[in-house]
Design a protein around this motif. Structure first.
Motif, PDB file in Angstrom:
ATOM      1  N   SER C 294       6.676  61.635 -42.028  1.00 54.67           N
ATOM      2  CA  SER C 294       7.345  60.335 -42.138  1.00 54.67           C
ATOM      3  C   SER C 294       7.512  59.727 -40.763  1.00 54.67           C
ATOM      4  CB  SER C 294       8.710  60.485 -42.802  1.00 54.67           C
ATOM      5  OG  SER C 294       8.573  61.033 -44.080  1.00 54.67           O
ATOM      6  N   ILE C 388      10.182  54.427 -51.124  1.00 50.91           N
ATOM      7  CA  ILE C 388      11.394  54.762 -50.380  1.00 50.91           C
ATOM      8  C   ILE C 388      12.368  55.501 -51.295  1.00 50.91           C
ATOM      9  CG2 ILE C 388      13.388  53.807 -49.185  1.00 50.91           C
ATOM     10  CD1 ILE C 388      11.593  51.441 -48.448  1.00 50.91           C
ATOM     11  N   SER C 422      13.961  59.897 -45.907  1.00 49.31           N
ATOM     12  CA  SER C 422      14.044  58.644 -46.654  1.00 49.31           C
ATOM     13  C   SER C 422      14.346  57.486 -45.721  1.00 49.31           C
ATOM     14  CB  SER C 422      15.146  58.737 -47.720  1.00 49.31           C
ATOM     15  OG  SER C 422      14.834  59.717 -48.650  1.00 49.31           O
ATOM     16  N   ALA C 425      11.229  56.647 -44.167  1.00 50.78           N
ATOM     17  CA  ALA C 425      10.386  55.908 -45.113  1.00 50.78           C
ATOM     18  C   ALA C 425      10.814  54.456 -45.155  1.00 50.78           C
ATOM     19  CB  ALA C 425      10.471  56.534 -46.498  1.00 50.78           C
ATOM     20  N   THR C 426      12.127  54.241 -45.141  1.00 52.76           N
ATOM     21  CA  THR C 426      12.627  52.873 -45.101  1.00 52.76           C
ATOM     22  C   THR C 426      12.112  52.172 -43.856  1.00 52.76           C
ATOM     23  OG1 THR C 426      14.624  53.839 -46.020  1.00 52.76           O
ATOM     24  CG2 THR C 426      14.721  51.523 -45.410  1.00 52.76           C
TER      25      THR C 426
END
Lengths: 129, 564, 495, 121
Positions: C294, C388, C422, C425-426
């Motif tokens: 990521s 996401i 996460s 990912a955002t």
């Protein structure tokens, strides 16, 4: 009672009802009142020996228990508070500006009105002192 | 449900905003009357039971315990509204009705969730009575007040959630100190009830409110807390000792306090102590005493706040050092104040006498002798600060030279009605006794009872006279006295700059260090992760097969080693 | 007919592939491939209907009963995977028509579609076969055709990517072959059901251990599990975008499915995770995958490459679910296989649309895409939200289940890592979305002004898949129900 | 079972390692294909060795119950694997040819360099 404020005693500054309390200005009458209080106390104290009271707490039945308690407790509190003040008293602006002690109450929330003796003149016949 | 007392108040407070100026004050007078009729009309029982998500909400529970509180709250709201007839400030009017409604809602709440909602509502509505003063200091005080009140609400919420988790019930009945949840609820109640060391908000906030606001404030929050304690923690022995401490320590502070409204706030704290002792004893007699004392206390404390408020309204100050000799021009106020003072001092024939003696009797009957003695001493102390100090230094003592006019008509009427009620209850205790939670067989006017009380008070008076004569009685000085709130108002703030400076320095240095590190890390990460970096660039066959071989050996070793 | 469904499933594309080679017509080969794929999809749907209640289809090929012959073994778990594979193949094939016309020389279309169908054959075969060696054969069928499909990429780097994948894939397949050999040596059978029954009583546990290790590593290569993911990045980056969309949704998932089947059904979870402590290998690799990949994805300048890294990270999530070896963890893994398959395919299709019009997927040049290609951009953003794991999207359903499963087992650090990834990912999706929506186009890229939307034939399949994803996001309990059934079948082993 | 008795397995291991080593150590794509083939061939040996039965003959049925046959199944399997291996080699070599056409080299490090250059542009 302190009698240092007798200079301003005049009818003008009194309402009719207030005139009934004028005796507090007179040292003699105040002394009389104190004698009456002392007499009352004496009577109450004597009554303790005469009347049989119903009691729960220990010593409650001892004659003069309440009298003594009242006198001593009051003295203790007043004197103790005097000592306490030496410890904790601070100038009025101590917490300023975050406390109301140092500031005046805002005028818009008040209605300051001086006592007007004229009103009394009108009312005087009715009240009859 | 809309006709229930709390909602009547809320509706009225909402309506206030939309009606002409001249109708507002009458509406404020009518609302408590309607609410009182509503309380009597609904009658005892659980009304407004809602089932939401398996929670049984009881919005309106009228029973023997909540009924007298509801009645006195309505009366207090009526008297306060009458006293505040002159107020044109919409904020205060709305806050007054909303606050009274919230307090009634809290008293009639049959479950903890409903109680919590009203609990917070009292905090939010009442703070406007402080803000309404409009000065920066009042804003600061209001914020302190609000923080503490909301903290109490948060604790209540936390406690009720834990309690619900433990028992699966949100019903508000006897709780007892049995779990963390109930402890939290206890502390939440304790904050509003101004337990020792949680009491500062009271002395801080009440003198900061407006003339009329203080009268309103004095009636509701603490008495609602007393009610909740009586409901949830009756018979909790700890409360007896908490209450005993509460009756004693404020006396000393009250004795040397200059601001008379703060004196009354300390005195309020002390009176709460009597009620808390009654709750702690928890017998029928004691609970009767608590309720009766709350009832009469609301009346005479309102009366005292009204009279001091009237003086403030006319002179602009409520400081004992600035006042004196006002009896000349404000005799009606003076007479009412003296009646209030005699009521709070529990002279026979006044309301304090017939209610306080219930609690004292309960204490001695249940062998709490030390506590009982504390209460007796405290009774003498009540005389000293509320019974003598308030009227004496305001209306007599040395002449301040101030000649204010008598209080306005509506204030006088309000004070006279209140004073009348104080005397009426004292002379005819049957009326009050008839609405107490339990059957009353108590006779306040026995000869020995009157005698002992008179002995106590007269000899205390004698002591006062004596001390004045010998000049040992403390003079009134323009001073403030620090209390335990010093810790968070001065102590912590005073060390805060140093702490803050070092924190800031530390922060700056560590941030610089961290930033430098982060920058370096960022450069490294970017070098590895950028599209041409080793992490990101598509690995060649060499690297990939190498990884496979290494992993293969690792797994083989890992799997075979323990089983070899 | 209904009895022959498993065979039909594999035979349809396998027979159609040479047919296409014979026909050689670009359009007809596309049409045949699409239709066959849709038929396969329908067949797997019918199969899923038959087994969704927990029953099992065992189909003996040529009438040779197991364990002598080869059999297809279909239960809830692999019927679902087969449906995913054939379904994605159908959708992407519809989409591929225009996209492939742009990248592949028309004269070679028939080879491309034939290769596609062979790849489909291999993937479906891997999924539904019940014979260990047959897995290898189908694996190689799909791999060989995949090398070819990747080599169809428009630039020359596709050739290198394909070659690298070939080497890695062959090594992986060889490892699997070694593993199967050892298993056979230890048990004397190749049928999976038989294997599962005989492994516990085997006389040579050492051989089983070696087999287990080789199989694990081999399948990890094929599934692009970190750190064996190297081949995937270039392959996804340079392959024709339709192939990428197809592979991203299916190939790694199928390998993961085989991995799960092996861990839980053949060796049994007690053997895999209790005795061998496999989660000390799988979980660290999973966490490393979704954290580092990521992170790396944030720095990428090419949209395809960014999504490729994101794929490796998402495989990490699935692997984390597998390594839990609990019902809930496996449910999370299965449901994430499906959800990520859908989401990633949609995303790559959206990227394909960008490529179709812009000719590149350079992220900094995607400014103001919204005004130029509103439909494509909308699809990209919505799927990106799903990637996401924003609530109400599929990603949320699976990530939530996974976090739940991890917390149930008390693996808090892993939960924290998932949340951290996460956030990353955002960051990488948010960057692109920000560019697409808000950033004013710079002067230099103004020349690209006037792009239009892509043909309807590209938009419709993309939106169909997007709608499916949104539907499953809103009604996540349905997929969760099927996935938990699948997890039950996998955990239960062979009956 | 002495060490020499495992002769076949030693061969398998040596071939396998040699194949992997070539894959890792050589950049030339053709040599990599050779390494891969070697690696795969080692697996064929492994299978055939597994199938051997001591004193067994080729699994062709004769009318003699005393004859011991080797296991025929691994042979069958390995036939498939050989086919796959050949196919893989073919695809790999074809790709090498295409790469040579595109890059003018079959050295992986040079290809990498060329790709990196491309990325910079």
């Amino acid at each position: 009672m302190k009698n240092d404020s007798q200079k301003q005693v005049s009818d003008d500054s009194l309402t009719p009802l207030a005139k009934r309390f004028l005796w507090v200005e007179s040292a003699d009458k105040v002394r009389l009142a104190i004698y009456i209080l002392a007499g009352l106390c004496a009577v109450l104290f004597i009554l303790d020996f005469v009347v049989h009271r119903h009691a729960y707490a220990p010593n409650e039945n001892t004659p003069g228990f309440y009298a003594l308690t009242g006198f001593l407790a009051f003295s203790f509190i007043v004197l103790g508070a005097g000592l306490l003040r030496k410890l904790i008293a601070k100038p009025e602006d101590y917490y300023a500006p975050n406390a109301v002690d140092a500031e005046d109450y805002p005028e818009e929330g008040l209605n300051r009105e001086e006592f007007a003796p004229d009103e009394i003149v009108e009312n005087k016949p009715g009240s009859g002192s | 449900m809309l006709l229930s007392a709390p909602f009547l108040f809320l509706i009225a407070s909402a309506v206030l905003a939309f009606i002409p100026q001249r109708l507002r004050a009458p509406l404020m007078l009518v609302t408590p009357v309607l609410a009182l009729i509503s309380i009597i009309g609904f009658g005892t029982g659980n009304h407004g039971v809602l089932n939401i998500l398996n929670f049984e909400l009881v919005l309106y529970r009228i029973d023997n315990l909540s009924f007298p509180f509801g009645v006195i709250f309505c009366i207090a709201a009526f008297l306060a509204s009458l006293y505040a007839w002159h107020v044109r400030d919409l904020t205060q009017q709305v806050a007054t009705l909303g606050y009274a409604g919230a307090a009634l809602g809290g008293v009639f709440a049959g479950d903890l969730v409903t109680l919590f909602i009203w609990w917070e509502a009292t905090a939010i509505t009442s703070v406007f009575l402080i803000f309404a003063r409009g000065t920066p200091a009042a804003m600061a005080t209001g914020m302190r007040y609000l923080i503490i009140q909301v903290l109490s609400g948060v604790l209540l919420l936390a406690g009720l959630l834990m309690h619900f988790h433990d028992t699966g019930s949100i019903a508000f009945n006897h709780l007892g100190l049995q779990s963390t949840g109930t402890w939290l609820i206890f502390i939440a109640f304790g904050i509003k009830c101004a337990f020792p060391l949680m009491h500062n908000w009271l002395q801080d906030a009440y003198p900061a409110a407006t003339v009329t606001g203080t009268v309103v404030l004095s009636a509701f929050t603490t008495k609602m807390a007393v009610y909740t304690l009586a409901r949830g923690y009756a018979g909790t022995e700890m409360l007896v000792y908490i209450g005993a401490v509460m009756t004693l320590f404020p006396i000393f502070f009250a004795e040397i306090e200059n601001d008379l409204r703060r004196v009354l706030a300390y005195s309020l704290n002390n009176q709460l102590g009597f009620m808390v002792v009654g709750v702690g004893i928890g017998t029928e007699l004691a609970l009767n005493g608590t309720v009766a004392h709350a009832f009469s206390h609301i009346l005479y404390k309102s009366l005292l706040f009204m009279s001091v408020g009237a003086v403030l309204y006319r002179t602009g100050t409520s400081k004992a050092s600035e006042l004196g000799g006002l009896y000349r021009t404000m005799p009606i106020t003076m007479v009412c104040c003296v009646i209030g003072a005699m009521a709070i001092s529990a002279f026979p024939l006044f309301s304090g006498f017939i209610s306080k003696s219930l609690i004292l009797d309960a204490a001695s009957k249940n062998s709490y002798y030390v506590v009982w003695f504390c209460l007796v001493v405290a009774s003498a102390g009540v005389l000293s600060h509320s019974g003598i100090k308030i009227p004496f230094f305001t209306f007599f003592a040395h002449d301040s030279g101030k000649r204010p006019a008598e209080a306005p008509m509506h204030m006088r009427i309000a004070m006279i009605i209140t004073a009348f009620l104080c005397v009426f209850i004292g002379v005819f205790p049957g009326f009050l006794y008839s609405i107490l939670p339990h059957e009353v067989s108590y006779k306040p006017y026995t000869f020995s009872h009157v005698l002992t009380q008179m002995q106590l008070l007269c000899f205390a008076l004698l002591a006062f006279v004596y001390l004045m004569k010998v000049g040992l009685h403390p003079h009134e000085l323009r001073r403030v006295n620090i209390d335990s709130d010093w810790v968070y108002r001065k102590g912590i703030p005073s060390i805060l700059p140093g702490v803050a400076a070092s924190v800031i320095a530390l922060n700056t240095r560590s941030r610089e260090w961290a930033l430098k590190r982060l920058e370096r890390l960022g450069i490294q990460v970017a070098r590895y992760a950028s599209p041409t970096g080793p992490l990101a660039d598509g690995w060649g066959v060499k690297a990939m097969v190498g990884a496979v071989v290494v992993l293969m050996f690792a797994i083989l070793l890992f799997n075979l080693w323990p089983n070899a | 007919m209904m009895d022959q469904l498993p065979a039909l499933q594999v035979m349809l594309p396998m027979v159609a592939a040479p047919l296409i080679v014979i026909i050689r017509h670009p359009f007809w080969s596309w049409l045949i491939a699409t239709l066959i794929s849709v038929c396969a999809c329908w067949v797997s749907w019918l199969m899923l209907q038959q087994v969704v209640d927990g029953s099992i289809i065992r189909y003996a090929i040529g009438g040779w009963e197991a364990p002598t012959g080869i059999e297809f073994y279909v239960d809830r778990a692999n019927a679902g995977v087969a449906l995913l594979v054939s379904g994605l193949s159908s959708v992407v094939l519809v989409y591929a028509y225009h996209s492939i016309k742009r990248t592949v020389d028309t004269s070679k279309h028939y080879l491309f579609y034939a290769g596609w169908l062979l790849c489909l054959t291999g993937l479906i075969g891997m999924v539904i076969t019940g014979d260990a060696f047959n897995v290898f054969v189908f694996l190689e069928i799909s791999s060989l055709s995949t090398y070819m499909l990747i080599a169809f990429g428009s630039d020359r780097q596709a050739l290198v990517a394909s070659f690298r994948y070939l080497v890695m894939g062959s090594v992986g397949a060889s490892f699997i072959l070694i593993g199967i050999g050892f298993l056979y040596a230890a048990t004397g059978t190749l049928n999976m059901v038989d294997l599962a029954a005989r492994i516990p009583d085997t006389e040579s546990p050492r051989a089983v251990l070696v087999a287990f290790s080789f199989l694990t590593v081999g399948l990890m290569i094929k599934a692009a599990v970190f750190p064996l993911h190297g081949w995937l990045l270039n392959a996804y980056h340079h392959a024709p975008i339709a192939v990428t969309a197809f592979l991203a949704g299916t190939a790694t998932k199928v390998s993961l499915y085989i991995l799960v089947r092996m861990f839980f059904s053949i060796f049994g979870d007690e053997y895999s995770f209790g005795y061998l402590l496999l989660n000390w290998v799988l979980l660290p690799s999973a966490i490393a995958a979704f954290v580092t990949m990521s992170l790396v994805a944030i720095y990428q300048t090419d949209l395809r490459r960014m999504l490729a890294y994101s794929s490796v990270a998402q495989i990490g999530y699935i692997l984390a679910g597998i390594s839990l070896a609990t019902q809930q963890g496996l449910t999370a893994a299965v449901v994430h296989m499906f959800n990520h398959g859908m989401v990633k395919a949609t995303l790559f299709m959206a990227v394909g649309c960008v490529l179709y019009r812009a000719g590149h997927a350079h992220i900094p040049s995607l400014e103001r895409m919204m005004s130029r290609m509103p439909f494509t951009t909308t699809a990209f953003i919505l799927s990106g939200l799903g990637l996401i794991g924003v609530p109400l999207t599929v990603g949320f359903v699976s990530k939530f289940t996974l976090i739940n499963a991890l917390m149930e087992k008390g693996w808090w650090p892993a939960v924290v890592m998932i949340l951290a990834s996460s956030v990353m990912a955002t960051a990488y999706i948010g960057r692109v979305v920000y560019l697409m929506l808000f950033r004013e186009a710079r002067e230099s890229s103004a020349s690209g002004e006037g792009y239009q939307e892509v043909p309807l034939l590209m938009l419709v399949p993309m939106y169909a898949l997007l709608a499916l994803g949104l539907y499953f996001g809103l009604f996540g309990s349905q997929t969760l129900g099927i996935a938990s059934g699948a997890a039950e079948s996998l955990l239960g082993g062979y009956q | 079972m002495d060490v020499l008795g495992l002769f076949n397995y030693w061969v398998v291991v040596i071939l396998m390692m040699a194949g992997l080593y070539i894959l890792i150590a050589r950049y030339n794509l053709i040599k990599k294909m050779i390494g891969l083939s070697l690696f795969q061939t080692s697996i064929f040996y492994l299978y055939i060795t597994i199938g051997t039965v001591d004193g067994g003959t080729a699994p062709i049925l004769v009318d003699d119950p005393s004859v011991v046959y080797s296991n025929p199944l691994p042979h069958v399997l390995i036939l498939t694997a050989i086919v796959v291996g050949v196919a893989t080699t073919a695809v790999g070599l074809a790709l090498s040819v295409r790469i040579y056409e595109a890059y003018n080299t079959i050295e992986e490090d040079e290809i990498r360099a060329a790709n990196a250059e491309e990325q910079d542009i």
